[in-house]
Design a protein around this motif. Structure first.
Motif, PDB file in Angstrom:
ATOM      1  N   LYS A 178     -28.444  14.187  -1.836  1.00 47.60           N
ATOM      2  CA  LYS A 178     -27.888  12.842  -1.651  1.00 47.60           C
ATOM      3  C   LYS A 178     -26.422  12.925  -1.269  1.00 47.60           C
ATOM      4  O   LYS A 178     -25.627  13.587  -1.938  1.00 47.60           O
ATOM      5  N   ILE A 179     -26.066  12.231  -0.170  1.00 45.83           N
ATOM      6  CA  ILE A 179     -24.685  12.230   0.293  1.00 45.83           C
ATOM      7  C   ILE A 179     -24.290  10.819   0.741  1.00 45.83           C
ATOM      8  O   ILE A 179     -25.147   9.983   1.046  1.00 45.83           O
ATOM      9  N   ASP A 180     -22.986  10.569   0.793  1.00 49.69           N
ATOM     10  CA  ASP A 180     -22.422   9.354   1.379  1.00 49.69           C
ATOM     11  C   ASP A 180     -21.702   9.764   2.664  1.00 49.69           C
ATOM     12  O   ASP A 180     -20.637  10.387   2.604  1.00 49.69           O
ATOM     13  N   PRO A 181     -22.265   9.468   3.837  1.00 54.08           N
ATOM     14  CA  PRO A 181     -21.657   9.946   5.089  1.00 54.08           C
ATOM     15  C   PRO A 181     -20.387   9.164   5.437  1.00 54.08           C
ATOM     16  O   PRO A 181     -20.431   7.940   5.564  1.00 54.08           O
ATOM     17  N   TYR A 182     -19.273   9.877   5.600  1.00 54.67           N
ATOM     18  CA  TYR A 182     -17.986   9.246   5.895  1.00 54.67           C
ATOM     19  C   TYR A 182     -17.691   9.198   7.390  1.00 54.67           C
ATOM     20  O   TYR A 182     -17.383   8.151   7.937  1.00 54.67           O
ATOM     21  N   CYS A 183     -17.750  10.347   8.065  1.00 51.82           N
ATOM     22  CA  CYS A 183     -17.407  10.355   9.495  1.00 51.82           C
ATOM     23  C   CYS A 183     -17.883  11.638  10.156  1.00 51.82           C
ATOM     24  O   CYS A 183     -18.141  12.643   9.494  1.00 51.82           O
ATOM     25  N   ALA A 190     -18.700  22.787  17.403  1.00 55.90           N
ATOM     26  CA  ALA A 190     -19.508  22.329  16.270  1.00 55.90           C
ATOM     27  C   ALA A 190     -19.271  20.858  15.951  1.00 55.90           C
ATOM     28  O   ALA A 190     -18.130  20.396  15.871  1.00 55.90           O
ATOM     29  N   TRP A 191     -20.373  20.113  15.749  1.00 54.77           N
ATOM     30  CA  TRP A 191     -20.311  18.760  15.226  1.00 54.77           C
ATOM     31  C   TRP A 191     -20.525  18.833  13.714  1.00 54.77           C
ATOM     32  O   TRP A 191     -21.496  19.421  13.245  1.00 54.77           O
ATOM     33  N   LEU A 192     -19.602  18.232  12.977  1.00 53.33           N
ATOM     34  CA  LEU A 192     -19.675  18.236  11.521  1.00 53.33           C
ATOM     35  C   LEU A 192     -19.805  16.817  10.993  1.00 53.33           C
ATOM     36  O   LEU A 192     -19.380  15.856  11.639  1.00 53.33           O
ATOM     37  N   LEU A 193     -20.369  16.722   9.813  1.00 52.88           N
ATOM     38  CA  LEU A 193     -20.400  15.474   9.061  1.00 52.88           C
ATOM     39  C   LEU A 193     -19.567  15.672   7.805  1.00 52.88           C
ATOM     40  O   LEU A 193     -19.807  16.609   7.041  1.00 52.88           O
ATOM     41  N   ILE A 194     -18.577  14.810   7.602  1.00 52.31           N
ATOM     42  CA  ILE A 194     -17.820  14.821   6.356  1.00 52.31           C
ATOM     43  C   ILE A 194     -18.455  13.784   5.443  1.00 52.31           C
ATOM     44  O   ILE A 194     -18.620  12.623   5.833  1.00 52.31           O
ATOM     45  N   ALA A 195     -18.831  14.189   4.257  1.00 56.37           N
ATOM     46  CA  ALA A 195     -19.554  13.289   3.364  1.00 56.37           C
ATOM     47  C   ALA A 195     -19.235  13.618   1.909  1.00 56.37           C
ATOM     48  O   ALA A 195     -18.858  14.741   1.567  1.00 56.37           O
ATOM     49  N   TRP A 196     -19.402  12.611   1.065  1.00 56.32           N
ATOM     50  CA  TRP A 196     -19.327  12.814  -0.379  1.00 56.32           C
ATOM     51  C   TRP A 196     -20.680  13.326  -0.848  1.00 56.32           C
ATOM     52  O   TRP A 196     -21.711  12.705  -0.588  1.00 56.32           O
ATOM     53  N   CYS A 197     -20.674  14.490  -1.494  1.00 54.36           N
ATOM     54  CA  CYS A 197     -21.913  15.093  -1.980  1.00 54.36           C
ATOM     55  C   CYS A 197     -22.103  14.729  -3.447  1.00 54.36           C
ATOM     56  O   CYS A 197     -21.255  15.063  -4.287  1.00 54.36           O
ATOM     57  N   HIS A 198     -23.186  14.035  -3.750  1.00 52.25           N
ATOM     58  CA  HIS A 198     -23.444  13.626  -5.141  1.00 52.25           C
ATOM     59  C   HIS A 198     -23.772  14.832  -6.017  1.00 52.25           C
ATOM     60  O   HIS A 198     -23.529  14.802  -7.227  1.00 52.25           O
ATOM     61  N   GLU A 199     -24.310  15.882  -5.413  1.00 50.55           N
ATOM     62  CA  GLU A 199     -24.640  17.079  -6.186  1.00 50.55           C
ATOM     63  C   GLU A 199     -23.382  17.835  -6.608  1.00 50.55           C
ATOM     64  O   GLU A 199     -23.256  18.261  -7.744  1.00 50.55           O
ATOM     65  N   ARG A 200     -22.439  17.990  -5.668  1.00 48.53           N
ATOM     66  CA  ARG A 200     -21.209  18.742  -5.942  1.00 48.53           C
ATOM     67  C   ARG A 200     -20.099  17.871  -6.506  1.00 48.53           C
ATOM     68  O   ARG A 200     -19.082  18.403  -6.982  1.00 48.53           O
ATOM     69  N   ARG A 201     -20.281  16.548  -6.413  1.00 54.86           N
ATOM     70  CA  ARG A 201     -19.253  15.596  -6.862  1.00 54.86           C
ATOM     71  C   ARG A 201     -17.929  15.853  -6.137  1.00 54.86           C
ATOM     72  O   ARG A 201     -16.854  15.877  -6.733  1.00 54.86           O
ATOM     73  N   ALA A 202     -18.030  16.058  -4.821  1.00 53.70           N
ATOM     74  CA  ALA A 202     -16.836  16.356  -4.021  1.00 53.70           C
ATOM     75  C   ALA A 202     -17.161  16.108  -2.560  1.00 53.70           C
ATOM     76  O   ALA A 202     -18.337  16.013  -2.159  1.00 53.70           O
ATOM     77  N   ILE A 203     -16.114  15.996  -1.737  1.00 56.14           N
ATOM     78  CA  ILE A 203     -16.287  15.876  -0.289  1.00 56.14           C
ATOM     79  C   ILE A 203     -16.658  17.241   0.272  1.00 56.14           C
ATOM     80  O   ILE A 203     -16.062  18.252  -0.081  1.00 56.14           O
ATOM     81  N   ARG A 204     -17.642  17.253   1.154  1.00 60.15           N
ATOM     82  CA  ARG A 204     -18.100  18.492   1.759  1.00 60.15           C
ATOM     83  C   ARG A 204     -18.301  18.300   3.268  1.00 60.15           C
ATOM     84  O   ARG A 204     -18.496  17.187   3.750  1.00 60.15           O
ATOM     85  N   ASN A 205     -18.266  19.440   3.999  1.00 62.28           N
ATOM     86  CA  ASN A 205     -18.606  19.459   5.417  1.00 62.28           C
ATOM     87  C   ASN A 205     -20.058  19.881   5.570  1.00 62.28           C
ATOM     88  O   ASN A 205     -20.495  20.823   4.905  1.00 62.28           O
ATOM     89  N   PHE A 206     -20.784  19.201   6.464  1.00 60.45           N
ATOM     90  CA  PHE A 206     -22.165  19.558   6.753  1.00 60.45           C
ATOM     91  C   PHE A 206     -22.313  19.747   8.259  1.00 60.45           C
ATOM     92  O   PHE A 206     -21.986  18.841   9.039  1.00 60.45           O
ATOM     93  N   GLY A 207     -22.773  20.934   8.680  1.00 61.40           N
ATOM     94  CA  GLY A 207     -23.026  21.163  10.097  1.00 61.40           C
ATOM     95  C   GLY A 207     -24.255  20.389  10.539  1.00 61.40           C
ATOM     96  O   GLY A 207     -25.322  20.497   9.922  1.00 61.40           O
ATOM     97  N   LEU A 208     -24.116  19.571  11.599  1.00 62.85           N
ATOM     98  CA  LEU A 208     -25.235  18.723  12.015  1.00 62.85           C
ATOM     99  C   LEU A 208     -26.436  19.539  12.471  1.00 62.85           C
ATOM    100  O   LEU A 208     -27.571  19.091  12.358  1.00 62.85           O
ATOM    101  N   THR A 209     -26.206  20.743  12.988  1.00 62.59           N
ATOM    102  CA  THR A 209     -27.332  21.566  13.432  1.00 62.59           C
ATOM    103  C   THR A 209     -28.193  22.032  12.265  1.00 62.59           C
ATOM    104  O   THR A 209     -29.343  22.425  12.458  1.00 62.59           O
ATOM    105  N   ARG A 210     -27.646  21.988  11.055  1.00 62.09           N
ATOM    106  CA  ARG A 210     -28.386  22.495   9.884  1.00 62.09           C
ATOM    107  C   ARG A 210     -28.983  21.373   9.047  1.00 62.09           C
ATOM    108  O   ARG A 210     -29.518  21.621   7.976  1.00 62.09           O
TER     109      ARG A 210
END
Length: 330
Positions: A178-183, A190-210
């Motif tokens: 579960k994440i909250d997608p910011y931008c 590389a295209w990245l998604l910056i989102a709040w990760c509910h599992e890590r309780r922190a902002i994380r980067n997610f590679g869109l290809t993955r």
């Protein structure tokens, strides 16, 4: 009979203009009752209008997908310098947006602008700037367009989503994360998604290809913190990785490479500390992402020597020794 027909058109126009009305707002707009508005919404759906519904608190919100919204712009006056700048910007933007769902809509939009402007552009040929400017068209990493669209829709709605994600560093897969997608952010290819990760309780980067699947979370909405700023978030990063640990990187640059550090700012923190009499430079940075530091330094080959951090010097020496051993075996 004319009143419902007129109200039907009013509701259609309201939705197609990009508004997101509630039942109450549609009642005020048409002067109809709740049941009458409900019946007209049903008729529009039967006619093929893909009306979306979601709730915010106790209110039900109606909207259309972005590709079914239309905006009419009144006549605008452009001077030739403005038209020229728009032509160049459109070509640059197509380069950046290649591989995303916005590439083709941008092309169509600019074609409309060209078609409207062409009969009145007497001073210069509007196609000319497109021949004079070239932008990097190297392809970005391949992403699933349906996931891009789903994430963008969730951003628009400030709606949480669950994703299936492969973490390359550990080789593990997360299902229903579960994440909250910011931008979205594009860093190099590389295209990245910056989102709040509910599992890590922190902002994380997610590679869109993955990201292999995106599922909206019903009734789960969020607000982006006022103090979140993508520029600040990436201030110390040379690439796509944010580790949270900032390093002081100091390089001894050989004379034949010195000019490049004079000509280009490889990061906003770049400082030329010393210019030695033999032509060598000492250049420093404040950066995060150890692996990206390593990759940046290796790209210069023997043109630079890492002075610090010590752990990076050790890592580069170990890899150099391994390479020597491999080639000696050959």
């Amino acid at each position: 009979m004319s009143q419902p027909t007129s109200s039907l058109a009013v509701i259609r126009q309201c939705l197609q203009s990009g508004q997101q009305p509630t039942y109450g707002q549609l009642r005020n707009l048409t002067g109809l009752s709740h049941k009458q508005v409900q019946r007209l919404l049903g008729q529009l759906k039967q006619q093929g209008l893909p009306i979306q519904e979601h709730r915010i608190g106790r209110k039900r919100i109606f909207s259309l997908p972005t590709d079914r919204q239309y905006v009419q712009i009144p006549t605008l006056d452009f001077d030739n310098s403005e038209l020229r700048a728009l032509a160049i910007a459109a070509k640059a933007s197509r380069s950046v947006l290649a591989g995303t769902p916005h590439f083709e809509p941008l092309k169509r939009a600019f074609d409309k602008l060209l078609e409207r402007a062409r009969p009145v552009t007497y001073v210069f040929d509007l196609e000319e700037p497109l021949q004079e400017w070239h932008f990097d068209n190297s392809p970005a990493d391949l992403i699933a367009l349906e996931n891009f669209r789903a994430l963008e829709a969730a951003m628009d709605e400030r709606q949480s989503v669950q994703i299936n994600y492969h973490t390359a560093k550990t080789g593990t897969d997360s299902v229903g994360r579960k994440i909250d997608p910011y931008c979205f952010v594009k860093r190099g290819r590389a295209w990245l998604l910056i989102a709040w990760c509910h599992e890590r309780r922190a902002i994380r980067n997610f590679g869109l290809t993955r990201i292999s699947q995106v599922v909206p979370c019903p009734e789960n909405y969020f607000e982006i913190p006022d103090d979140f700023d993508p520029t600040t978030y990436f201030w110390a990063s040379m690439g796509a990785i944010n580790s949270g640990e900032v390093y002081t990187l100091r390089l001894l640059v050989e004379p034949e490479k010195a000019r490049y550090f004079h000509e280009r700012q490889y990061h906003s923190s770049q400082q030329i500390e010393t210019e030695r009499s033999d032509g060598r430079l000492v250049v420093s940075y404040e950066l995060e992402g150890f692996e990206e530091l390593r990759s940046f330094c290796q790209s210069w080959g023997v043109g630079i020597t890492v002075l610090e951090p010590a752990e990076l010097r050790l890592r580069l020496r170990q890899e150099a020794e391994e390479l020597i051993a491999r080639y000696q075996n050959d």
